[in-house]
Design an enzyme around this catalytic site. Structure first.
Site, PDB file in Angstrom:
ATOM      1  N   CYS A   1      14.028  11.083   5.592  1.00  0.00           N
ATOM      2  CA  CYS A   1      14.096  10.616   6.980  1.00  0.00           C
ATOM      3  C   CYS A   1      15.487  10.788   7.569  1.00  0.00           C
ATOM      4  O   CYS A   1      15.631  11.038   8.755  1.00  0.00           O
ATOM      5  CB  CYS A   1      13.655   9.164   7.052  1.00  0.00           C
ATOM      6  SG  CYS A   1      14.583   8.088   5.958  1.00  0.00           S
TER       7      CYS A   1
ATOM      8  N   GLU B   1      10.286  16.627  14.686  1.00  0.00           N
ATOM      9  CA  GLU B   1      10.704  16.518  13.286  1.00  0.00           C
ATOM     10  C   GLU B   1       9.916  17.519  12.433  1.00  0.00           C
ATOM     11  O   GLU B   1       8.685  17.538  12.481  1.00  0.00           O
ATOM     12  CB  GLU B   1      10.432  15.088  12.797  1.00  0.00           C
ATOM     13  CG  GLU B   1      10.967  14.795  11.423  1.00  0.00           C
ATOM     14  CD  GLU B   1      10.601  13.385  10.954  1.00  0.00           C
ATOM     15  OE1 GLU B   1       9.475  12.936  11.227  1.00  0.00           O
ATOM     16  OE2 GLU B   1      11.439  12.745  10.297  1.00  0.00           O
TER      17      GLU B   1
ATOM     18  N   GLU C   1      10.583   1.630   9.976  1.00  0.00           N
ATOM     19  CA  GLU C   1      11.579   2.663   9.634  1.00  0.00           C
ATOM     20  C   GLU C   1      10.891   3.997   9.852  1.00  0.00           C
ATOM     21  O   GLU C   1      10.043   4.390   9.055  1.00  0.00           O
ATOM     22  CB  GLU C   1      11.997   2.529   8.169  1.00  0.00           C
ATOM     23  CG  GLU C   1      12.369   1.121   7.728  1.00  0.00           C
ATOM     24  CD  GLU C   1      13.758   0.710   8.155  1.00  0.00           C
ATOM     25  OE1 GLU C   1      14.540   1.583   8.569  1.00  0.00           O
ATOM     26  OE2 GLU C   1      14.048  -0.487   8.102  1.00  0.00           O
TER      27      GLU C   1
ATOM     28  N   LYS D   1       0.860  -1.179   0.000  1.00  0.00           N
ATOM     29  CA  LYS D   1       0.000   0.000   0.000  1.00  0.00           C
ATOM     30  C   LYS D   1       0.900   1.234   0.000  1.00  0.00           C
ATOM     31  O   LYS D   1       1.342   1.713   1.045  1.00  0.00           O
ATOM     32  CB  LYS D   1      -0.917   0.035   1.223  1.00  0.00           C
ATOM     33  CG  LYS D   1      -2.043   1.059   1.033  1.00  0.00           C
ATOM     34  CD  LYS D   1      -2.496   1.725   2.301  1.00  0.00           C
ATOM     35  CE  LYS D   1      -1.563   2.768   2.806  1.00  0.00           C
ATOM     36  NZ  LYS D   1      -1.371   3.930   1.915  1.00  0.00           N
TER      37      LYS D   1
HETATM   38  P1  NAD Z   1       2.705   8.407   7.812  1.00  0.00           P
HETATM   39  O1  NAD Z   1       3.033   7.566   8.972  1.00  0.00           O
HETATM   40  O2  NAD Z   1       1.610   9.380   7.949  1.00  0.00           O
HETATM   41  O3  NAD Z   1       2.325   7.506   6.536  1.00  0.00           O
HETATM   42  C1  NAD Z   1       3.171   6.504   6.024  1.00  0.00           C
HETATM   43  C2  NAD Z   1       2.331   5.411   5.384  1.00  0.00           C
HETATM   44  O4  NAD Z   1       1.520   4.807   6.381  1.00  0.00           O
HETATM   45  C3  NAD Z   1       1.366   5.905   4.305  1.00  0.00           C
HETATM   46  O5  NAD Z   1       1.297   4.943   3.286  1.00  0.00           O
HETATM   47  C4  NAD Z   1       0.043   5.995   5.049  1.00  0.00           C
HETATM   48  O6  NAD Z   1      -1.079   5.853   4.215  1.00  0.00           O
HETATM   49  C5  NAD Z   1       0.153   4.804   5.989  1.00  0.00           C
HETATM   50  N1  NAD Z   1      -0.662   4.907   7.204  1.00  0.00           N
HETATM   51  C6  NAD Z   1      -1.072   6.032   7.826  1.00  0.00           C
HETATM   52  N2  NAD Z   1      -1.788   5.713   8.926  1.00  0.00           N
HETATM   53  C7  NAD Z   1      -1.821   4.357   9.000  1.00  0.00           C
HETATM   54  C8  NAD Z   1      -2.381   3.423   9.911  1.00  0.00           C
HETATM   55  N3  NAD Z   1      -3.064   3.814  10.983  1.00  0.00           N
HETATM   56  N4  NAD Z   1      -2.210   2.107   9.682  1.00  0.00           N
HETATM   57  C9  NAD Z   1      -1.499   1.679   8.620  1.00  0.00           C
HETATM   58  N5  NAD Z   1      -0.941   2.519   7.708  1.00  0.00           N
HETATM   59  C10 NAD Z   1      -1.088   3.839   7.903  1.00  0.00           C
HETATM   60  O7  NAD Z   1       4.075   9.112   7.411  1.00  0.00           O
HETATM   61  P2  NAD Z   1       4.303  10.202   6.273  1.00  0.00           P
HETATM   62  O8  NAD Z   1       3.963  11.529   6.836  1.00  0.00           O
HETATM   63  O9  NAD Z   1       3.668   9.782   5.023  1.00  0.00           O
HETATM   64  O10 NAD Z   1       5.873  10.082   6.044  1.00  0.00           O
HETATM   65  C11 NAD Z   1       6.765  10.918   6.667  1.00  0.00           C
HETATM   66  C12 NAD Z   1       7.386  10.243   7.861  1.00  0.00           C
HETATM   67  O11 NAD Z   1       8.039   9.046   7.453  1.00  0.00           O
HETATM   68  C13 NAD Z   1       8.443  11.076   8.521  1.00  0.00           C
HETATM   69  O12 NAD Z   1       8.327  10.983   9.908  1.00  0.00           O
HETATM   70  C14 NAD Z   1       9.740  10.421   8.081  1.00  0.00           C
HETATM   71  O13 NAD Z   1      10.819  10.640   8.945  1.00  0.00           O
HETATM   72  C15 NAD Z   1       9.345   8.996   7.986  1.00  0.00           C
HETATM   73  N6  NAD Z   1      10.210   8.244   7.070  1.00  0.00           N
HETATM   74  C16 NAD Z   1      11.099   7.371   7.601  1.00  0.00           C
HETATM   75  C17 NAD Z   1      11.971   6.676   6.784  1.00  0.00           C
HETATM   76  C18 NAD Z   1      12.987   5.711   7.364  1.00  0.00           C
HETATM   77  O14 NAD Z   1      13.554   4.938   6.610  1.00  0.00           O
HETATM   78  N7  NAD Z   1      13.220   5.719   8.652  1.00  0.00           N
HETATM   79  C19 NAD Z   1      11.933   6.874   5.402  1.00  0.00           C
HETATM   80  C20 NAD Z   1      11.015   7.772   4.888  1.00  0.00           C
HETATM   81  C21 NAD Z   1      10.137   8.458   5.735  1.00  0.00           C
END
Ligand code: NAD
Length: 550
Positions: free
Chosen positions: A321, A419, A287, A214
């Site tokens: 990230c 962040e 991650e 997804k």
């Molecule tokens: P997010 O957690 O809002 O969303 C990430 C994914 O999770 C999306 O596909 C979203 O649809 C899904 N999602 C959201 N709520 C969910 C739930 N309750 N259950 C299951 N899936 C759900 O994060 P974002 O804002 O899209 O991404 C940015 C964040 O991701 C930042 O905090 C960044 O640091 C982190 N990030 C980390 C890495 C890493 O490798 N550590 C890499 C990229 C981004």
């Protein structure tokens, strides 16, 4: 190799702010408004969206963050569609698990070659859908290529059956197998839409699993392009399923059915997912977010550090990230470093993301722009000084924000410990290296850090004391991230588990021990009673101890 969509026709000129909608609510949907048009060739868009597992008629119009131009309507999945996706994936996985690893590797190398051949086309789509600068889009295409080549070459080695020491030398043979988990759920974010959608799933396939993915709703097309290329490379059709929809609904349904979850996203969502996985007793790698520190030690090469800080902070407009949001600089070099860093930041080219000469594109969405703006305004209202940038740039597009350096940030300010996930860094002076390490370790995160020094040993000693999953010396993040043999992931609230390296593939396997006993068993020899047998065991233990055996 022609491009299947009309990026350049639509986007070649810097968009005129007067011509674009004021917000996403005002985007005219070409499906219902004959005067509106898509920025993307719809035949190609339909080839991509056909890969979403769906039976419904619901669709969600997406637009480019560069100028809100409509791109495509993404079909949405419901609970039954997730069920169907798992049904197909499970069936495909049963055959796939019997496919020799060497054959899987050959397919992955074909995938690598396709990604390399179509790199410009992929980068075009990434730019269009995410608004990032072309150089950043290209970097993620290369990351998928590196990952594919790595696992195409190393999977057999990592997955091979291992021989371990048996309890009775020569008589007990122990084989350890790495068997697939089954169907792996992959939930990925929008910030690196190509590599985050693909790179974690490729080792899952190599380990004999199927995938139900997804991707984030804002960047589905890029993720689907990656899946289209899997089919072109010859992977079985149903092996990688894609579902679309809100994370809280569709993500949850995936977690209810998967045998393992790989999640990349925010720490808040990661914690929710960890709890759901715990409830089903399935494993997960998470991650998550960071508030990454960079340390400039007193003997750092100031020019090199300033150049590194620019890449560390503003790559992908800070929506990375592993990018840096806190910069600790030794007293001895502070003034010189700040002067160079500010100079370089102010000289950055911010604008049309399609151009190779652009240093920074735009943010992904209004939400991101609001967060970044709020963090900067909050800091300034509480006394922080803006050394560079500090403003949104609506003249360039709806979601552009200037690369920004803040000084005088204090713990009451939101951006001190939270962040931002944007092109904003807080800069602090330090007098003592131990104090700098303590400040770097302050807060809940532990994803990535960077240390600049001309003394490699000293820098590595400092690195070891920083509680982050990766630390880069004289580089921002790329040295560890692009070294696919090195494990990558977070400590503390930045996550659990590691991608890349053998860790990145073995997480998708169950470890199975097969012990074969030859000759006598672990029981008294004929005619021996338990007490005599106990003596034999004691004698054996003493011999093993003397021989130095583990
Ligand atoms: P997010 O957690 O809002 O969303 C990430 C994914 O999770 C999306 O596909 C979203 O649809 C899904 N999602 C959201 N709520 C969910 C739930 N309750 N259950 C299951 N899936 C759900 O994060 P974002 O804002 O899209 O991404 C940015 C964040 O991701 C930042 O905090 C960044 O640091 C982190 N990030 C980390 C890495 C890493 O490798 N550590 C890499 C990229 C981004």
């Amino acid at each position: 190799m022609g491009s299947d969509f009309t990026y350049h026709r639509y986007m070649s000129a810097t968009p005129d702010p007067a011509d674009r909608p004021a917000s996403t609510a005002e985007i005219r949907d070409p499906q219902h408004d004959p005067t509106a048009s898509y920025a993307m060739d719809q035949a190609f868009a339909r080839r991509l969206t056909a890969l979403v597992r769906t039976t419904g008629r619901d669709g969600k119009l997406t637009s480019s963050p560069i100028n809100l131009a409509p791109l495509a309507t993404i079909p949405q999945s419901n609970v039954e569609d997730v069920d169907a996706a798992f049904g197909r994936a499970r069936k495909a996985q049963a055959d796939w698990a019997r496919t020799p690893v060497a054959e899987r590797e050959r397919m992955l190398m074909r995938y690598h070659d396709l990604v390399m051949e179509r790199r410009d086309e992929i980068a075009d789509l990434i730019v269009l859908e995410s608004g990032k600068a072309r150089k950043d889009a290209f970097a993620e295409v290369m990351h998928v290529a590196f990952t594919s080549r790595y696992y195409a070459r190393k999977s057999s080695e990592f997955l091979g059956t291992e021989r371990r020491a048996g309890v009775l030398p020569l008589l007990t043979r122990v084989d350890v197998n790495h068997v697939p988990k089954g169907v792996v759920g992959i939930i990925s974010p929008w910030n690196y839409p190509f590599t985050m959608a693909m790179s974690d799933g490729l080792p899952a396939l190599m380990a004999g699993n199927a995938v139900v993915a997804k991707p984030d709703a804002q960047t589905m097309l890029t993720a689907l392009f990656g899946v289209l290329l899997l089919e072109e490379a010859g992977f079985p059709k149903d092996l990688w399923q894609v579902v679309a929809g809100p994370g809280s609904v569709i993500g949850t349904e995936i977690i209810q059915r998967a045998d393992y979850i790989c999640f990349t996203g925010s720490t808040a969502t990661g914690k929710r997912i960890a709890a759901q996985c715990a409830d089903r007793l399935i494993g997960c790698s998470l991650e998550l977010g960071g508030k990454n520190p960079m340390l400039i030690l007193r003997d750092a090469n100031v020019d090199r550090a300033a150049e590194g800080a620019v890449r560390a902070t503003y790559s992908n407009a800070g929506q990375l990230c592993v990018s840096m949001e806190r910069l600790f600089v030794a007293d001895q070099v502070y003034d010189k470093f700040v002067e160079r860093f500010v100079e370089r930041t102010k000289a950055m080219v911010v604008g049309d993301p399609a151009q190779w000469s652009t240093d920074m594109g735009c943010l992904i969405s209004q939400d991101q722009l609001d967060t970044v703006t709020a963090h900067v305004e909050d800091a300034v209202s509480k006394g922080a000084r803006v050394l560079a940038g500090g403003r949104a740039r609506p003249d360039l597009g709806p979601y552009f924000f200037e690369p920004t350096i803040l000084e005088g940030v204090t713990p009451e300010m939101t951006c001190f410990g939270n962040e931002t996930f944007g092109p904003v860094i807080s800069i602090y002076r330090f007098h003592d290296e131990n104090e700098a390490v303590d400040r770097a370790n302050d807060g809940p995160y532990g994803l990535n850090a960077s240390v600049f020094s001309q003394d490699g040993d000293r820098a590595r000693d400092v690195a070891r004391r920083i509680k982050c999953g990766t630390v880069n010396v004289n580089e921002a993040y790329a040295a560890s991230f692009a070294s696919i043999d090195s494990p990558m992931g977070g400590m503390r609230e930045s996550g659990t588990g590691r991608r890349q390296g053998h860790e990145g593939i073995l997480r998708y396997t169950e470890v199975q021990t097969v012990a074969t006993q030859r000759g006598m068993g672990l029981k008294p020899l004929p005619g021996m009673n338990e007490q005599q047998w106990a003596k034999v065991l004691v004698l054996n233990e003493k011999i093993m101890r003397k021989l130095g055996r583990a």
